[in-house]
Design a protein around this motif. Structure first.
Motif, PDB file in Angstrom:
ATOM      1  N   THR A 178       0.879  -1.178   0.000  1.00  0.00           N
ATOM      2  CA  THR A 178       0.000   0.000   0.000  1.00  0.00           C
ATOM      3  C   THR A 178       0.912   1.222   0.000  1.00  0.00           C
TER       4      THR A 178
ATOM      5  N   TYR B 272      -3.094   5.124  -0.550  1.00  0.00           N
ATOM      6  CA  TYR B 272      -3.700   5.699   0.669  1.00  0.00           C
ATOM      7  C   TYR B 272      -3.248   7.157   0.727  1.00  0.00           C
TER       8      TYR B 272
ATOM      9  N   ARG C  22      -0.312  -1.705  -5.233  1.00  0.00           N
ATOM     10  CA  ARG C  22      -1.501  -2.508  -4.902  1.00  0.00           C
ATOM     11  C   ARG C  22      -2.663  -1.617  -4.462  1.00  0.00           C
ATOM     12  N   ARG C  23      -2.351  -0.616  -3.625  1.00  0.00           N
ATOM     13  CA  ARG C  23      -3.392   0.269  -3.103  1.00  0.00           C
ATOM     14  C   ARG C  23      -2.759   1.626  -2.813  1.00  0.00           C
TER      15      ARG C  23
ATOM     16  N   GLY D 162       1.374   0.740   5.478  1.00  0.00           N
ATOM     17  CA  GLY D 162       1.919   0.709   4.119  1.00  0.00           C
ATOM     18  C   GLY D 162       3.306   1.308   4.107  1.00  0.00           C
TER      19      GLY D 162
END
Ligand code: BEZ
Length: 310
Positions: free
Chosen positions: A190, A221, A218-219, A238
């Motif tokens: 993340t 934030y 992946r992600r 993350g």
């Protein structure tokens, strides 16, 4: 009634004794007693209960004391402010993006203040884009930001290209994987980016770094600022890509790793109004280069055009 009367009265009220008050005021006691008497006659009231030992204020005296103290404090403030205004010849307003505070900004400001004691310096945190507007509106005189924005009325000097590094939670497997990481190594994580708003910002430089290499974390934030991003990294939420000066923010729960690609940098840009040729700005720029030399920090050499102006 004159200010002298207030000073004498406050000394007697606080010392509750004429002899001690006279000593504090460096005058003899008889003239002090005469001045207090004169004050009471002018006001037509009694300020002290003469028979009490130690001396006591009457109720009117207490009222007069509280206001006399305030008036004397205001007088002292007026004196010092007037002296300051008299000594301050110029002012300089500086806009900066938060992340520059972890780099050289504090040193630059301290050194500039030491060298220019008659310049009133003020600091304003704002995004690079807000700096451009504030420069044009005359709200600031110089801005330190990270976004390369072209504007016909603004002069930009790229001071240095600051390396990006990776912030990882302490003990994360990537810390031990290899000495230097690539963005490819980070895609399963993340990615914590900042600042969330306003955009464009440093966050977009980090996103562009992945995008330009056809990589997708992946992600994502988004957080407000670097301190929060580091807190989230420490919590294991993350990883984050931060300017290398953030390394100075030592935290036991976060470790930092270098990135393998030298083109992963974020610029530090000084922006000024195009037509502003002020000596203070010229001297600030010279001071920055001097500090870079002293601290052995890599910087972007000044261009011929910039040299011609300074
Ligand atoms: C620096 O870290 O190089 C820097 C930060 C703010 C203003 C100027 C330079």
């Amino acid at each position: 009634m004159e200010l002298r009367h207030l000073r004498y009265f406050v000394a007697v009220a606080e010392e509750r004794n004429f002899t001690r008050a006279a000593q504090r005021l460096h005058i003899a006691q008889p003239p002090l007693s005469r001045q207090i008497q004169q004050l009471e006659e002018t006001l037509g009231v009694q300020l002290f209960e003469r028979t009490a030992r130690p001396l006591k204020l009457t109720d009117t005296g207490k009222f007069f004391y509280s206001h006399a103290v305030q008036l004397l404090a205001q007088t002292a403030e007026l004196e010092s402010m007037t002296r300051r205004v008299g000594n301050i010849e110029r002012s300089l307003s500086v806009g900066f993006v938060g992340s520059t505070l972890y780099g050289m900004l504090p040193k630059i400001i301290r050194r500039f203040r030491d060298d220019h004691t008659t310049v009133e310096l003020s600091l304003h945190e704002m995004s690079t884009m807000d700096q451009i507007r504030a420069l044009k509106d005359g709200h600031i005189d110089v801005g330190f930001g990270r976004i390369r924005h072209e504007d016909a009325n603004i002069r930009r000097v790229v001071l240095r290209e600051e390396k990006m590094i990776v912030a990882l939670p302490q003990g994360h497997p990537l810390s031990a994987l290899k000495p230097v990481l690539s963005l490819q190594d980070l895609v399963h994580e993340t990615l914590i980016i900042f600042p969330k708003a306003p955009r464009p910002s440093y966050a977009d430089q980090v996103l562009a770094a992945f995008h330009d290499r056809a990589l997708k974390p992946r992600r994502i934030y988004e957080t407000r600022e670097v301190q929060i991003a580091l807190g989230l990294v420490a919590a294991g939420e993350g990883i984050s890509i931060v300017p290398s000066s953030v390394h100075g923010l030592k935290r036991d729960d976060v470790s930092y790793k270098e990135l393998d690609d030298p083109s992963l940098v974020s610029p530090i840009i000084m922006s000024m109004r195009k037509l502003d040729e002020s000596q203070d700005l010229r001297e600030m720029l010279e001071l920055i280069y001097r500090l870079y030399e002293e601290e052995k920090i890599d910087y972007v050499p000044v261009t011929d055009e910039e040299r011609g102006r300074s």
